[in-house]
Design an enzyme around this catalytic site. Structure first.
Site, PDB file in Angstrom:
ATOM      1  CG  HIS A   1      -1.689  -1.356   1.280  1.00 37.48           C
ATOM      2  ND1 HIS A   1      -2.670  -1.746   0.405  1.00 37.48           N
ATOM      3  CD2 HIS A   1      -1.493  -2.396   2.134  1.00 37.48           C
ATOM      4  CE1 HIS A   1      -3.074  -2.965   0.718  1.00 37.48           C
ATOM      5  NE2 HIS A   1      -2.372  -3.382   1.757  1.00 37.48           N
TER       6      HIS A   1
ATOM      7  CD  GLU B   1      -2.015  -3.774   4.996  1.00 33.00           C
ATOM      8  OE1 GLU B   1      -1.467  -4.712   4.390  1.00 33.00           O
ATOM      9  OE2 GLU B   1      -3.222  -3.502   4.875  1.00 33.00           O
TER      10      GLU B   1
ATOM     11  CG  HIS C   1       0.714  -6.881   2.425  1.00 33.43           C
ATOM     12  ND1 HIS C   1      -0.036  -5.871   1.870  1.00 33.43           N
ATOM     13  CD2 HIS C   1       1.550  -7.316   1.453  1.00 33.43           C
ATOM     14  CE1 HIS C   1       0.326  -5.709   0.593  1.00 33.43           C
ATOM     15  NE2 HIS C   1       1.287  -6.575   0.325  1.00 33.43           N
TER      16      HIS C   1
ATOM     17  CD  GLU D   1      -1.831 -10.184   4.618  1.00 32.38           C
ATOM     18  OE1 GLU D   1      -1.649  -9.250   5.432  1.00 32.38           O
ATOM     19  OE2 GLU D   1      -2.443 -10.042   3.556  1.00 32.38           O
TER      20      GLU D   1
END
Length: 280
Positions: free
Chosen positions: A74, A111, A166, A244
């Site tokens: 992101h 995040e 992430h 993750e």
């Protein structure tokens, strides 16, 4: 890395994993092969570690000559340009948004901020070990790049390994970390699916040991998940994985992920996993 709708700016705590995609779930998630026990060297021979040390060039670093691409998931400014972020791009198995805003903790720690901080720490650890490191973005106040561009950056660099970092945004009762690896899709990633799986297992093992975060209790098998819907993987021609690092919507995981000391542990653990793969 659950996606938020860029225009709404609301955290989607219950959407599917990995930036709006759906985990494959049913794919076999191969375990690391048990380490073979080397035969004991005769007493007249020097131990293997001593021999290797004598042969190593003076001042050599363990990752000298290796290229690693780090993709901080992101970007902090994605919410400001929903048109750009929501533009659809072809990831070969489907069309997906160029990028997403990501998730955040209940306290508002995003995040994008987490992935950027961990990535900065990881760059330093890897460079200290001799690796050449390239990031897919240069700050945390811009927009993008698109998921297709993120893959292209790793390909252009000829990376020996690439990792996309992430934090998940699952239901609050879910916790733990998992690693995402590519499947064969009759596309460019096919030739590195096996290598990516080995990379994923090495990083999984090092992350669990170095951080104490348990395997995910809600997706994958033993913290390993194989998918064919992520552009960052589908379009990669170099060994690449997503991780993750925890569920940012879970109070326990979030408490760790907002702690700078823990984020340093994350960076060191990821570096250890990458090094294990690159030195194998």
């Amino acid at each position: 890395m659950r996606a938020l709708q860029a225009s709404a700016l609301a955290v989607c705590g219950l959407i599917a994993s990995a930036c709006g995609g759906t985990g494959s779930g049913g794919a076999a998630a191969g375990q690391a092969a048990p380490a073979t026990v080397a035969e004991q060297a005769p007493a007249t021979q020097a131990p293997a570690t001593q021999t290797a040390a004598k042969q190593a060039p003076p001042g050599a670093k363990p990752l000298e000559g290796k290229v690693v691409v780090i993709d901080p998931g992101h970007n902090g400014g994605n919410y400001r340009d929903p048109k750009a972020v929501n533009r659809k791009v072809n990831v070969l198995t489907k069309w997906k948004p160029c990028d997403t805003t990501g998730t955040e903790t209940n306290s508002g720690y995003t995040e994008a901020a987490f992935t950027w901080d961990v990535s900065q720490r990881l760059v330093k650890v890897l460079e200290d070990r001799g690796a050449k490191v390239k990031l897919t973005r240069t700050g945390n106040d811009g927009v993008g790049p698109c998921i297709t561009q993120r893959a292209a950056i790793g390909n252009k660099a000829g990376a020996d390994a690439a990792i996309s970092i992430h934090g998940d945004g699952a239901a609050p009762g879910n916790h733990g970390f998992h690693v995402i690896m590519p499947k064969k899709i009759d596309g460019p990633v096919d030739k590195v699916v096996g290598a990516s799986s080995r990379l994923g297992i090495d990083v999984r093992n090092a992350y669990a040991k170095g951080t104490g975060i348990p395997y995910s209790n809600y997706i994958g098998r033993n913290a390993l998940d194989y998918r064919n819907d992520l552009g960052g993987l589908n379009l990669s021609t170099v060994p690449k994985i997503f991780i993750e690092c925890g569920n940012m919507r879970n109070a326990g995981d979030a408490a760790k992920m907002t702690d700078p000391k823990f984020r340093q542990k994350v960076a060191v653990a990821l570096a250890n996993g990458l090094q294990q793969y690159l030195k194998a």
